[in-house]
Design an enzyme around this catalytic site. Structure first.
Site, PDB file in Angstrom:
ATOM      1  N   GLN A 519      -2.133  63.419 -20.311  1.00  0.00           N
ATOM      2  CA  GLN A 519      -2.180  63.469 -21.842  1.00  0.00           C
ATOM      3  C   GLN A 519      -2.758  64.747 -22.375  1.00  0.00           C
ATOM      4  OE1 GLN A 519      -0.965  60.469 -23.810  1.00  0.00           O
ATOM      5  NE2 GLN A 519      -1.628  61.450 -25.797  1.00  0.00           N
ATOM      6  N   GLY A 521      -3.292  67.422 -26.446  1.00  0.00           N
ATOM      7  CA  GLY A 521      -3.213  67.090 -27.745  1.00  0.00           C
ATOM      8  C   GLY A 521      -1.985  67.188 -28.524  1.00  0.00           C
ATOM      9  N   GLY A 523       0.566  65.363 -26.996  1.00  0.00           N
ATOM     10  CA  GLY A 523       1.165  63.913 -26.450  1.00  0.00           C
ATOM     11  C   GLY A 523       1.277  63.723 -25.057  1.00  0.00           C
ATOM     12  N   LYS A 539       7.391  66.764 -22.370  1.00  0.00           N
ATOM     13  CA  LYS A 539       6.406  66.387 -23.249  1.00  0.00           C
ATOM     14  C   LYS A 539       6.641  66.093 -24.258  1.00  0.00           C
ATOM     15  CE  LYS A 539       4.146  70.351 -24.662  1.00  0.00           C
ATOM     16  NZ  LYS A 539       3.475  71.649 -24.755  1.00  0.00           N
ATOM     17  N   ASP A 636      -4.537  79.603 -27.167  1.00  0.00           N
ATOM     18  CA  ASP A 636      -5.095  78.656 -26.550  1.00  0.00           C
ATOM     19  C   ASP A 636      -4.814  78.747 -25.076  1.00  0.00           C
ATOM     20  OD1 ASP A 636      -6.276  76.211 -26.571  1.00  0.00           O
ATOM     21  OD2 ASP A 636      -4.399  75.021 -26.714  1.00  0.00           O
TER      22      ASP A 636
END
Length: 829
Positions: A519, A521, A523, A539, A636
């Site tokens: 899991q 951010g 989903g 995803k 990220d």
């Protein structure tokens, strides 16, 4: 009678004691300085005696600061001839030479007997240590009649008042030589020395290889040291006459202690003493970044640390070897695009501003010639390739001419100098035309934009009024029409194969919990197997996710256009029944964080695998930054977003937060800060400023996490409250970086120097100032070669903190125009 005799004896004894006390800065010709004895300058600033450096047992005669607690040696006499016990003595010979003897009375070192002054006679010589740190041999009757002085023969230290350069009359060349190590003052590998050929300049050399060049003096500073500026600590001066050329500085405040030192690793750095901390504080460095490496970009190449790649050819020049240039090998440099028309009077000069001037060893100069005459002289000589003012003060004066190739050039944002480069007239005309076209184009854009804005405003107001009248009766119909239109447009924009919902549901057994991989951010992620047997990872966009349609579309549009062995491959997408899903190739070993932060699985990643993962991530990031069709900032990068295939090859994933830049852009701003605490750079997290260097910071964090097996965020240590970055930097400064290595790789780590080098590179990537961090092209080069590494500066977020959270947390910050911040913490990614 006895009292009459005793009293004079006491007076004589007291008088002798006073004389000794007053003469503590002097060693007379008939005196000996033994190991354990010292002499101190009159003002108590410096002390002379025998010492042992660091952990060494060898003994040396040296000079050190007297008034500070940390013994800092500024000069060593017998640096290449150590004593091995405490029997050493210092004496002065009749001819004025300093002599050091060992316990067997063998001479192991002596000073030069050649006088520094014009007077050659030696009369009753004495030794004296001055408050300037200068150890002098002089005739006892004359304070200025120096027979010999230590400042003429410096070691690794450049101190106030010292003349750093060449005396053409006496032939003395005062230059710095590094120690071999912190425990060994013998002659090291690095020298920093004035080269008088052409226009004088200093060269830092490693053995006989040029390593860094200051550039010539331009009246204000050395052109290769833009950070040399007037300051409240010291006042500097450059003297260039027929008799001598030297650089010197004097203290503005005599109570301040400052020194310039050539360290054993080749770093030429200035320090100031901070009494409250009882330590030396770093002030500035001669070398600032990788662009300072001598001849990095080859002939006619220019280095700009803010560009990626850093090297590019000067205007009018092209890469001599395009294939090598693209691969990051710039050593062959550049060549002219159009040959010169010398002799036909058809050459001209292109002004290139804000530069470090090229190597001046093959240059010619005139201090008084004006710039127009300088240009004429250069044009008359076919081998003259460029010219520039000798002194830039008061509008510029004097002339420097370069002959042959232009070498070792770099660009600055400020404090650079103009260089006029010789080109064929056709090249000059082209650049002038481009300049005029740019001006005209900009004017047309402004005029047309204004007109277009007014037209659009009129049309908009008209349409708005029409819609306002019809809104009440057609609101429901229009809403449905817009929804259908948006869905169709969305599907047309996504340039990937479409998989229907039934196919994906069947592949994942109805999105069964058994097939759920994790899991994030975005989903949940599920494993699936298509009818053809291909394994996939699905995803699925969660309805509660703060990442919405824009992130979903952004990831598809970006990753569909990328192809690299270190980037995860996307196979398709699904948009159906309010479901939005991305389909990737399945990576059997899941994400990197499931290994390095797991007590058991971390042992499956030995050191060779870890270093290959680091190199793979670096290659993937280099592709995103420089080699793909788009210039992409990931924003990220973290351990959970690096997947591992069956062979443990790194695959960078999750491009939902990535942003593209134009071909000439390297940075941007945003009012919405999204990413993960612990990996975000300071300038991005605090100010919303992101750039290629933001990704470099995240990469550096990831490198240190891979080496240590510890998370940056939530890192704990009993001795302090620093994060992993602060702890690593602290260990590096204390030469304890080896303690950072994950114990799980101890057995597989056969080359400790390789691990320490990777830690060093990681610290270079997480430096506080983005300008100090290397580009990914330089990172890849450092990882794959033995190039010398600069010392890292303080990392970002180097402060002690309260440990409130132990896990990494992704964030979404909105930064309004009034500079207040609101924060929303979303699910861990």
């Amino acid at each position: 009678m006895e009292a009459t005799i005793v009293l004079p004896l006491l007076l004589i004894s007291l008088f002798s004691t006073i004389l000794v006390a007053q003469a503590t800065d002097i060693l007379a010709a008939n005196q000996t300085l033994k190991d354990g004895d010292t002499i101190v300058s009159q003002g108590g600033s410096f002390e002379v005696g025998f010492f042992s450096p660091g952990g060494s047992r060898n003994r040396y005669l040296g000079i050190w600061y007297k008034k500070i607690s940390l013994q800092t040696v500024v000069w060593v006499a017998n640096r290449d001839s150590p004593l091995y016990d405490l029997s050493g003595t210092l004496k002065i010979s009749g001819n004025g030479s300093l002599c050091i003897f060992n316990g067997q009375n063998y001479l192991i070192w002596s000073s030069s007997s050649s006088p520094s002054s014009q007077k050659t006679s030696v009369r009753n010589p004495i030794v004296q240590i001055l408050d300037t740190s200068n150890l002098v041999v002089r005739n006892s009757g004359d304070d200025q009649d120096y027979i010999w002085q230590s400042l003429d023969y410096p070691g690794d230290m450049f101190l106030p008042g010292m003349k750093y350069g060449i005396n053409f009359v006496t032939g003395i060349n005062r230059f710095l030589t590094s120690w071999r190590s912190l425990d060994d003052p013998s002659t090291g590998n690095y020298t920093n020395k004035m080269d008088p050929n052409g226009v004088p300049q200093f060269f830092l050399k490693k053995n006989s290889v040029d390593y860094f060049r200051t550039g010539p003096w331009n009246g204000l500073r050395f052109t290769g040291m833009p950070n040399l500026k007037p300051n409240p600590i010291y006042r500097y001066e450059f003297v260039f006459t027929e008799e001598e050329v030297y650089y010197t500085y004097k203290l503005e405040n005599p109570s301040v202690l400052t020194r310039m030192q050539l360290n054993p690793n080749g770093a030429l750095q200035r320090y100031t003493w901070v009494d409250s901390l009882q330590s030396w504080n770093f002030y500035l460095s001669a070398m600032m970044d990788s662009c300072d490496l001598y001849k990095l970009c080859g002939s006619y190449g220019s280095c700009n640390i803010n560009e990626s790649p850093a090297c590019r050819c000067l205007k009018g020049f092209v890469a001599k070897s395009p294939e090598a240039w693209v691969a990051g090998d710039w050593s062959e440099g550049c060549v002219r695009r159009v040959k010169l028309d010398c002799g036909k009077g058809e050459d001209d000069f292109l002004k290139i501003p804000k530069l470090k001037l090229p190597d001046t060893r093959t240059s010619w100069y005139d201090k008084n010639m004006d710039l127009s005459e300088c240009k004429k002289v250069c044009l008359r000589n076919c081998t003259c390739s460029a010219y520039s003012p000798f002194d830039i003060r008061d509008g510029g004066k004097g002339c420097i001419l370069w002959f042959g190739d232009l070498i070792d050039i770099r660009e600055y944002n400020e404090n650079g100098q103009d260089l006029y480069v010789r080109l064929a007239s056709s090249e000059i005309d082209k650049y002038n035309i481009h300049y005029m076209k740019g001006k005209i184009r900009m004017l047309l854009i402004i005029v047309l934009s204004t007109a277009l804005f007014l037209i659009c405003l009129c049309i908009g107001l008209t349409v708005f009024n029409m819609k306002k009248k019809k809104l009440a009766t057609k609101e429901t119909v229009q809403r449905e029409s817009l929804r259908v239109s948006s869905r169709k447009q969305e599907e047309e924009d996504l340039e990937l194969p479409f998989l229907d919902l039934d196919t994906i549901s069947e592949a994942t057994s109805g999105f069964s919990d058994v097939n759920k991989l994790g899991q994030g951010g975005f989903g949940p992620v599920y494993k699936g197997t298509l009818a053809c047997g291909q394994e996939i990872a699905v995803k699925k966009l969660s309805r509660t996710s703060r990442q919405g349609i824009e992130e979903f579309k952004n990831e598809i549009k970006l990753i569909a256009k990328l192809q690299h062995r270190n980037l995860v491959k996307i196979l398709g997408y699904c948009v159906e029944e309010d479901e939005r899903m991305l389909i990737y190739e399945y990576q059997p070993n899941k994400s990197l964080d499931s290994f390095i932060f797991d007590k058991e699985r971390r042992r499956e990643l030995d050191w060779p695998k870890r270093v290959e993962i680091i190199k793979g991530i670096a290659r993937g990031m280099l592709y995103l930054h420089e080699d793909s069709r788009l210039r992409i900032i990931h924003r990220d990068l973290k351990a959970s977003n690096v997947l591992l295939d069956s062979d443990m090859n790194a695959k960078i994933s999750d491009f939902g937060l990535a942003r593209t830049l134009g071909g000439d852009e390297t940075e941007a701003n945003t009012t919405r800060v999204v990413g993960t605490y612990g990996y975000m750079s300071p300038e991005y997290q605090i100010d919303g400023y992101f750039s290629l260097k933001s990704d470099v910071f995240s990469f550096g964090v990831l490198v240190l996490e891979i080496v240590t097996g510890r998370r940056n965020r939530g890192f704990r240590n009993e001795e302090h409250k620093l994060n992993l970055l602060g702890h690593a930097w602290r260990q590096f400064l204390e030469d304890k970086a080896y303690e950072l290595i994950d114990e799980a790789v101890n057995e597989s780590c056969t080359d400790i120097s390789e691990v320490l080098r990777v830690i060093h590179i990681g610290l270079l990537c997480v430096q506080q100032d983005p300008k100090d961090r290397p580009n990914m092209s330089v990172v890849v080069l450092m990882l794959s070669s033995d190039m010398l590494l600069l010392d890292p500066r303080q990392p970002g977020f180097f402060n002690e903190r309260n440990l409130l959270f132990s896990d990494t947390v992704s964030i979404n910050l909105e930064i309004p125009s009034n500079n207040l911040q609101t924060m929303s913490v979303i699910e861990p990614r």
